[in-house]
Motif scaffolding. Structure first.
Motif, mmCIF file in Angstrom:
data_model
loop_
_atom_site.group_PDB
_atom_site.id
_atom_site.type_symbol
_atom_site.label_atom_id
_atom_site.label_comp_id
_atom_site.label_asym_id
_atom_site.label_seq_id
_atom_site.Cartn_x
_atom_site.Cartn_y
_atom_site.Cartn_z
ATOM 1 N N LEU A 154 28.111 179.609 56.459
ATOM 2 C CA LEU A 154 27.259 178.440 56.253
ATOM 3 C C LEU A 154 26.071 178.512 57.207
ATOM 4 N N HIS A 155 24.910 178.245 56.691
ATOM 5 C CA HIS A 155 23.687 178.194 57.497
ATOM 6 C C HIS A 155 23.468 176.753 57.966
ATOM 7 N N VAL A 156 23.195 176.596 59.262
ATOM 8 C CA VAL A 156 22.976 175.260 59.812
ATOM 9 C C VAL A 156 21.654 175.239 60.563
ATOM 10 N N LEU A 157 21.095 174.032 60.674
ATOM 11 C CA LEU A 157 19.835 173.824 61.389
ATOM 12 C C LEU A 157 20.002 172.628 62.310
ATOM 13 N N GLY A 158 19.722 172.816 63.592
ATOM 14 C CA GLY A 158 19.896 171.740 64.555
ATOM 15 C C GLY A 158 18.836 170.670 64.443
ATOM 16 N N THR A 159 19.259 169.412 64.622
ATOM 17 C CA THR A 159 18.313 168.297 64.645
ATOM 18 C C THR A 159 18.244 167.656 66.032
ATOM 19 N N GLY A 160 19.165 168.029 66.921
ATOM 20 C CA GLY A 160 19.095 167.566 68.313
ATOM 21 C C GLY A 160 19.181 166.069 68.491
ATOM 22 N N ASP A 161 20.127 165.431 67.812
ATOM 23 C CA ASP A 161 20.286 163.981 67.922
ATOM 24 C C ASP A 161 21.576 163.699 68.701
ATOM 25 N N PHE A 162 21.443 163.459 69.984
ATOM 26 C CA PHE A 162 22.612 163.302 70.859
ATOM 27 C C PHE A 162 23.492 162.125 70.432
ATOM 28 N N ASP A 163 22.908 160.977 70.159
ATOM 29 C CA ASP A 163 23.700 159.798 69.792
ATOM 30 C C ASP A 163 24.423 160.005 68.465
ATOM 31 N N ARG A 164 23.754 160.603 67.493
ATOM 32 C CA ARG A 164 24.398 160.862 66.201
ATOM 33 C C ARG A 164 25.526 161.896 66.365
ATOM 34 N N CYS A 165 25.286 162.867 67.204
ATOM 35 C CA CYS A 165 26.329 163.861 67.483
ATOM 36 C C CYS A 165 27.560 163.189 68.074
ATOM 37 N N ARG A 166 27.363 162.323 69.051
ATOM 38 C CA ARG A 166 28.486 161.590 69.648
ATOM 39 C C ARG A 166 29.247 160.811 68.593
ATOM 40 N N HIS A 167 28.517 160.165 67.702
ATOM 41 C CA HIS A 167 29.153 159.371 66.653
ATOM 42 C C HIS A 167 30.022 160.253 65.746
ATOM 43 N N LYS A 168 29.532 161.429 65.404
ATOM 44 C CA LYS A 168 30.290 162.332 64.543
ATOM 45 C C LYS A 168 31.527 162.881 65.264
ATOM 46 N N LEU A 169 31.416 163.073 66.574
ATOM 47 C CA LEU A 169 32.529 163.643 67.332
ATOM 48 C C LEU A 169 33.622 162.629 67.645
ATOM 49 N N HIS A 170 33.297 161.365 67.536
ATOM 50 C CA HIS A 170 34.256 160.323 67.921
ATOM 51 C C HIS A 170 35.562 160.443 67.141
#
Length: 617
Positions: free
Chosen positions: A383-399
Motif C-alpha cells: 500500500l502506498h501512503v502519503l503523510g499529512t502530519g496531523d498530530f491531533d488526528r493521529c492521536r485520535h486514530k491511535l486511541h
C-alpha cells in the motif's frame, strides 16, 4: 594533743610526729608512709585491671567501626582494585532474545547494619570501562541443539573468570537469567537448554552455582528487577530523608497499625520496540472493584523484602508491574499499518476503488510527516501512503489501539492498575519515552505535556523535504537515523496516548523525567536481580564478623589480662623491695636506739609507756 619527739632515735632529716596513743603499735614512720604509697599503687593497679578486663570488652569497639576500617570504597567510575581481599563479586548473564550479556558486579563487605543493603556496583577494568561482554545470537537459537547451550555460554564465563581473582571464584554467585526469547519456546525446549547449563557449567567453572541459579524469568520478575535497580541507583532505599520527598507506607504483611514513613521511591515507564512496561510502588493497601479484578491483581502485584532480615520492615515493598506486549513503538506501528491495509482493502472492494494501489493515489496517513511518501505491507499486499502530519488526528486514530475500557482502575488493554497518587509520586521514562522526547525534539529530561505537544505538532506539520535538510545539517541527535525521522510523528503521538490515555497521567503532571542514563550510567535490570538474589549475604558477613569478633576478643583479652597481671607482679616486687628495705632500716634504727637509751627498746617492742620521756607541747 601531745606530740612525742624521736630526736634521739632518728637523725634530724627523719624527724616525724605521731599521735602518742597509737605510736607504740605502729611501724616506724618512714616505713609506714612508703608502705601506704605502695598499697595505693597496688589498689590503683587492681582497679585499672578490673576496669579494663571487666568493663571494656572488645565488643565496645562497634562492628560498624570494625567493618569500615576494613571496607574499601567501590566507586562508580574508578577502576576496580581486584587485589583488594575485601571485595566480593557476583555475575549475572542476561540471556535476551537477540543476544546474551555478562555483567560483572562487585561490592565491599557489608557494613554490619542489617538495615543497610549491599553496596553493589558494576566492576570496571583498568580503562574504567564496565566489565561487560555481549554475544549473539540469543540462547533461544539453541532450541534444536540444547546440548550446545554450555558451549554457547562458555565465552561469557571465561571472560568473567579472567576478571575475578581465582581465589574468589568459589564464593562468587553466578546467575543465568533468560527473558523474552526463551519465554516463547515450548517448556520442553526451555528445560533441555537449562539442564545442559546446570550439568556442564560446574564441570568447567568453580563459581557459586546451583540449579536454581539458572532459569527463565517472567516479565513480572524482570520488571521488579528493573524497578529495584533504578531505585537503588537513585538512592531511594537509603531511608535517611535528607530533605527528600517521603511517603506513608502500609507495610505488606505487617501487624503495625501506624504507617511507616520513608523515602518515596520512583516509578518506571519503559517502552521498547515490542512491549511497554510500568512499575511503581503501591504504598497503601489496595481495594478492588470486583473479585475478578482482585484475582488479576495477584499476578501484577509483587510483595517482597529486599533486606537481609525477614523480621525488619525497612525494605518491604509492594510493587505493581505490568508488561503490555504489542504496545511498544514498533509493534504499535505494525498494528496500525495492518489495520490501515485491512480497512483500505475492504473499502476498495466495497466501493470498487484502487486507493493506495498506486503512488499516484496514496492513502493519506496523519501519523507521518507532511508529504512523506511510504510503502507499507508485504510485496503481495503493498500500500502506498502519503503523510499529512496531523498530530491531533493521529492521536485520535491511535486511541482505539489502546484497548482501554471504562472499568475503574484499569489501563492499557483493560488491565488492572492501582490508583497513583500523582501529587506525591515521581516517574522515570526510559527507551522510547526518552527517544521520542530527545532524539528529534531535543526535549529529554523534565517532561512538560504542553510543550511536548507543541513541538510534536510542529514537527509533524513540517514538510519532509525540510526535515531531511535539517537531518543532513546535523540538527538532530547524533544517533537519530532516517527511520527515527520518518516515524517520529507516529511515535510521538503513541507515547502521548499511552502515557495520558492509557496510564491516565494528568496532562499537567510535572514529575516525569525521560532519561537514557541515571547519574550518567545505564541501569540494567540485572543490577536489581543481583541485589534481590544476594539480599541474604549481609547476614553471612554479619555472622562471620561476630565469630571473628568473639575470637579476636578472646585473644585480645587473654594477652591483655596477661600483660596486666605482669604489671601487678611488678607492683608486688616493688612492694616487697620496699618492705625488705624498710626492715633493714628498722634494724639500723634499733641499733641507734640502743646506743641512745638501752631502756627504750623494750618499750618500743612491748608498747609500754615511759613517764620519763620528754614531752613537747
Amino acid at each position: 594533743m601531745g606530740r612525742i619527739s624521736f630526736s634521739c632515735l632518728f637523725p634530724a632529716a627523719w624527724h616525724f610526729s605521731l599521735p602518742s596513743q597509737i605510736l607504740p603499735r605502729l611501724l616506724p614512720p618512714s616505713f609506714r608512709q612508703l608502705l601506704f604509697v605502695g598499697l595505693l599503687l597496688f589498689l590503683l593497679g587492681t582497679l585499672y585491671l578490673l576496669l579494663v578486663t571487666g568493663k571494656l570488652p572488645a565488643s565496645w569497639i562497634t562492628k560498624e567501626n570494625h567493618f569500615h576500617s576494613h571496607m574499601a570504597r567501590v566507586t562508580d567510575v574508578d577502576a576496580t582494585d581486584a587485589t583488594n581481599p575485601d571485595l566480593n563479586y557476583g555475575l549475572v548473564v542476561d540471556c535476551g532474545s537477540s543476544g546474551s550479556r555478562m555483567y560483572v558486579y562487585c561490592w565491599p563487605s557489608h557494613n554490619g547494619n542489617p538495615r543497610k543493603l549491599l553496596d553493589i556496583r558494576q566492576m570496571r577494568d583498568q580503562n574504567r570501562k564496565s566489565v561487560v561482554m555481549k554475544i549473539k545470537p540469543g540462547i533461544s537459537k539453541m532450541a534444536q541443539t540444547p546440548e550446545k547451550a554450555s558451549d554457547y555460554i562458555y565465552p561469557l564465563l571465561s571472560f568473567a573468570a579472567e576478571h575475578i581473582p581465582k581465589n574468589k571464584h568459589i564464593e562468587t554467585p553466578l546467575y543465568i537469567l533468560c527473558t523474552a526469547g526463551m519465554r516463547i519456546l515450548p517448556e520442553s525446549q526451555q528445560e533441555a537448554i537449562l539442564e545442559d547449563l546446570r550439568t556442564d557449567i560446574p564441570v568447567h567453572f568453580n563459581f557459586l552455582f546451583s540449579d536454581s541459579h539458572v532459569e527463565v524469568i517472567s516479565g513480572k520478575q524482570e520488571g521488579v528487577y528493573a524497578w529495584i535497580g533504578i531505585n537503588f541507583v537513585l538512592g531511594k532505599f537509603n531511608h535517611a530523608h535528607n530533605g527528600d520527598a517521603v511517603v506513608e507506607v502500609n507495610v505488606p504483611g505487617s501487624d503495625q497499625q501506624e504507617a511507616l514513613v520513608r523515602k518515596r521511591t520512583a516509578g518506571v515507564l519503559d517502552m521498547g520496540g515490542v512491549s511497554t512496561q510500568i512499575a511503581f510502588e503501591v504504598p497503601k493497601t489496595v481495594s478492588f472493584a470486583s473479585p475478578q479484578q482482585e484475582e488479576m491483581a495477584k499476578n501484577l502485584l509483587a510483595e517482597f523484602n529486599l533486606g537481609c532480615d525477614a523480621h525488619q520492615t525497612d525494605h518491604v515493598y509492594r510493587v505493581y508491574v505490568s508488561t503490555f506486549l504489542g504496545f511498544g513503538g514498533n509493534a504499535a506501528r505494525q498494528r496500525y499499518e495492518d489495520n490501515l491495509i485491512k480497512n483500505t482493502t475492504t473499502r476498495n472492494k466495497l466501493l470498487g476503488q484502487h486507493v493506495g494501489e498506486m503512488a499516484e493515489s496514496p492513502v493519506l496517513d496523519p501519523c507521518l510527516p507532511a508529504d512523506l511518501q511510504d510503502q507499507i505491507g508485504t510485496p503481495e499486499q503493498k500500500l502506498h501512503v502519503l503523510g499529512t502530519g496531523d498530530f491531533d488526528r493521529c492521536r485520535h486514530k491511535l486511541h482505539s489501539f489502546l484497548n482501554h475500557t471504562s472499568e475503574t482502575q484499569t489501563s492499557l488493554n483493560g488491565i488492572f492498575q492501582p490508583a497513583i497518587d500523582y501529587n506525591n509520586s515521581q516517574f522515570y521514562g526510559f527507551s522510547e519515552f526518552y527517544y521520542c522526547t530527545e532524539d528529534v525534539l531535543r526535549m529529554g529530561g523534565d517532561y512538560n505535556a504542553s510543550k511536548y505537544t507543541q513541538a510534536a505538532k510542529s514537527y509533524c506539520a513540517t514538510q519532509w523535504k525540510t526535515l531531511r535538510e535539517r537531518f543532513d545539517s546535523g540538527l538532530y541527535a547524533s544517533h537519530a537515523d532516517l527511520h527515527r525521522l520518518q516515524y517520529q510523528c507516529f511515535k510521538s503521538a503513541w507515547m502521548y496516548e499511552v502515557l495520558h490515555s492509557g496510564f491516565s497521567f494528568p496532562t499537567d503532571y510535572k514529575n516525569l523525567k525521560t532519561v537514557f542514563l541515571v547519574y550518567d550510567k545505564e541501569v540494567q535490570w540485572t543490577l536489581g536481580a543481583i541485589l534481590f538474589r544476594t539480599r541474604f549475604l549481609p547476614l553471612r558477613d554479619i555472622q562471620q564478623e561476630s565469630l571473628k569478633g568473639v575470637h579476636s576478643h578472646w585473644r585480645h583479652s587473654f594477652s591483655f589480662v596477661n600483660n596486666h597481671y605482669l604489671f601487678l607482679v611488678c607492683i608486688f616486687i616493688v612492694l616487697l623491695s620496699i618492705i625488705l628495705y624498710m626492715l633493714r632500716l628498722r634494724r639500723i634504727h634499733r641499733r641507734a636506739a640502743q646506743r641512745c637509751s638501752p631502756s627504750f627498746v623494750p618499750w618500743l617492742e612491748e608498747g609500754l609507756g615511759s613517764p620519763t620521756l620528754p614531752i613537747n607541747l
